[in-house]
Design an enzyme around this catalytic site. Sequence first.
Site, PDB file in Angstrom:
ATOM      1  N   HIS A 117      44.694  86.610  76.988  1.00  0.00           N
ATOM      2  CA  HIS A 117      44.068  87.934  76.899  1.00  0.00           C
ATOM      3  C   HIS A 117      43.126  88.100  78.079  1.00  0.00           C
ATOM      4  O   HIS A 117      42.487  87.135  78.520  1.00  0.00           O
ATOM      5  CB  HIS A 117      43.275  88.061  75.589  1.00  0.00           C
ATOM      6  CG  HIS A 117      42.208  89.111  75.643  1.00  0.00           C
ATOM      7  ND1 HIS A 117      40.883  88.808  75.887  1.00  0.00           N
ATOM      8  CD2 HIS A 117      42.265  90.457  75.510  1.00  0.00           C
ATOM      9  CE1 HIS A 117      40.165  89.921  75.886  1.00  0.00           C
ATOM     10  NE2 HIS A 117      40.983  90.929  75.665  1.00  0.00           N
ATOM     11  N   ASN A 119      40.515  91.409  79.995  1.00  0.00           N
ATOM     12  CA  ASN A 119      40.169  92.812  80.207  1.00  0.00           C
ATOM     13  C   ASN A 119      38.991  92.916  81.158  1.00  0.00           C
ATOM     14  O   ASN A 119      38.150  92.013  81.245  1.00  0.00           O
ATOM     15  CB  ASN A 119      39.899  93.545  78.881  1.00  0.00           C
ATOM     16  CG  ASN A 119      38.556  93.213  78.294  1.00  0.00           C
ATOM     17  OD1 ASN A 119      37.544  93.821  78.634  1.00  0.00           O
ATOM     18  ND2 ASN A 119      38.521  92.233  77.404  1.00  0.00           N
ATOM     19  N   HIS A 186      34.748  83.434  59.564  1.00  0.00           N
ATOM     20  CA  HIS A 186      35.296  83.128  58.251  1.00  0.00           C
ATOM     21  C   HIS A 186      36.221  81.916  58.271  1.00  0.00           C
ATOM     22  O   HIS A 186      36.579  81.390  57.212  1.00  0.00           O
ATOM     23  CB  HIS A 186      36.033  84.346  57.683  1.00  0.00           C
ATOM     24  CG  HIS A 186      37.176  84.810  58.521  1.00  0.00           C
ATOM     25  ND1 HIS A 186      37.017  85.375  59.766  1.00  0.00           N
ATOM     26  CD2 HIS A 186      38.520  84.797  58.307  1.00  0.00           C
ATOM     27  CE1 HIS A 186      38.189  85.696  60.275  1.00  0.00           C
ATOM     28  NE2 HIS A 186      39.126  85.344  59.409  1.00  0.00           N
ATOM     29  N   ARG A 271      44.075 106.268  71.322  1.00  0.00           N
ATOM     30  CA  ARG A 271      45.525 106.233  71.176  1.00  0.00           C
ATOM     31  C   ARG A 271      45.935 104.940  70.466  1.00  0.00           C
ATOM     32  O   ARG A 271      45.823 103.847  71.018  1.00  0.00           O
ATOM     33  CB  ARG A 271      46.172 106.333  72.557  1.00  0.00           C
ATOM     34  CG  ARG A 271      47.689 106.461  72.529  1.00  0.00           C
ATOM     35  CD  ARG A 271      48.199 106.740  73.942  1.00  0.00           C
ATOM     36  NE  ARG A 271      49.636 106.978  73.940  1.00  0.00           N
ATOM     37  CZ  ARG A 271      50.544 106.036  74.196  1.00  0.00           C
ATOM     38  NH1 ARG A 271      50.169 104.798  74.458  1.00  0.00           N
ATOM     39  NH2 ARG A 271      51.833 106.333  74.194  1.00  0.00           N
TER      40      ARG A 271
END
Length: 312
Positions: A117, A119, A186, A271
Site C-alpha cells: 500500500h 499514498n 482488536h 466515489r
Amino acid sequence: MTQFEDKIEAVKTYLIGLQDDICAQLAAEDGAKDFIVDSWEREGEEGAMGLTGGGRSRVLEAGAVIEKGGVNFSHVRGKTLPASATAHRPELAGRSFQALGVSLVIHPNNPYIPTSHANVRLFMAEKPGEEPVWWFGGGFDLTPYYPFDEDVKHWHQTSKQACDPFGEAVYPKYKQWCDEYFYLKHRDETRGVGGLFYDDLNEWDFDTCFAFMRSVGDHFIQAYRPIVAKRKSIEYSEREREFQLYRRGRYAEFNLVFDRGTLFGLQTGGRTESILMSMPPLASWKYDYQPEPGTAEAKLYDYLVPRDWLNE
C-alpha cells in the site's frame, strides 16, 4: 493564477505522472494485463460536503502476477472538512478544502509476494480572507504472508533512503508512526512489517514538504518491484493460498475500521468504487484460527510486532 494555485497545479502534475509510472512498472512486472483507465468527474451535489472534482482510477484485475491492483488519483473540493480531517485539528472545522493525492493497493496472486500500500497527498483548508492552511501526508507499508528477512530489510532500507535527504531523524520518526498507525487494536498485532507514515506535515516550507512527498512517492516502486520480481515464480499450494486469504481478512478489517483515507472518503460522500478499490478481491475469516507451532504460517506472527529491521 495565485501562488497556491500554481503550487497545487505542480503537485497535480507530479501525482498524475507518478500514477502513470507506477502502473507502467507494475504492468511490466505482471506481463499479462495492463491497468484499465477509469476517469471520472463529479459536479456539485446536494449535501453538507458539496463535493466536486474528479480523478482517474486505474485498476488491474486477474493478471498473471497481480490478482487485483488499484492506483487512484483524485483531486476533490468540498464545502466543509469532514470529522476525520478535523479530529486532530478542531480549529479547522467549517473550512472548505481541497484534497489531491495518489493512493494504491496491490494484492498479488502468489502468497509469497506481499500486499503493498502507498499514498501521497496534499490537503488545503481554505477560508475567505485568510491564508490557506496546508499539509502533506502519506507513506507506504508492506503486508507479507510468508515473509523473508531480506525483503523486509530491503523495504526498510529503501524507506530510509527516501527520508535521508531530509534529516537523520526523519526515518525513525515516520517508521515508528507507521508501526503505530497500521496497528489492529482488536487483534493486538500490526497489519504488516511497516514502512513509513506521516500526516499533518507542514513543519518545513511548502517546497521542501513537496520534495519529501516526491521522494516517498518515487521510492515506493523502488522498494516493491524487486520483491515482486524475486517472489513471483515461487510455487505454492492450496495451503498457502488459504492462509493468504485468511490474512487478507485482517487487511480488510483495518481498512474498514481504522484507515483515515477510507473514513475521509466515506464521510465526504466520495466515489465509492475508488474508495473501496483497496479491498482484496477475496478474503476469508475462520473462527479462532491458530497456526500450528513451528509452521511457516506461525512464523508470520513473529513479524507482526514493531522491530528495528535495519539494526537487528
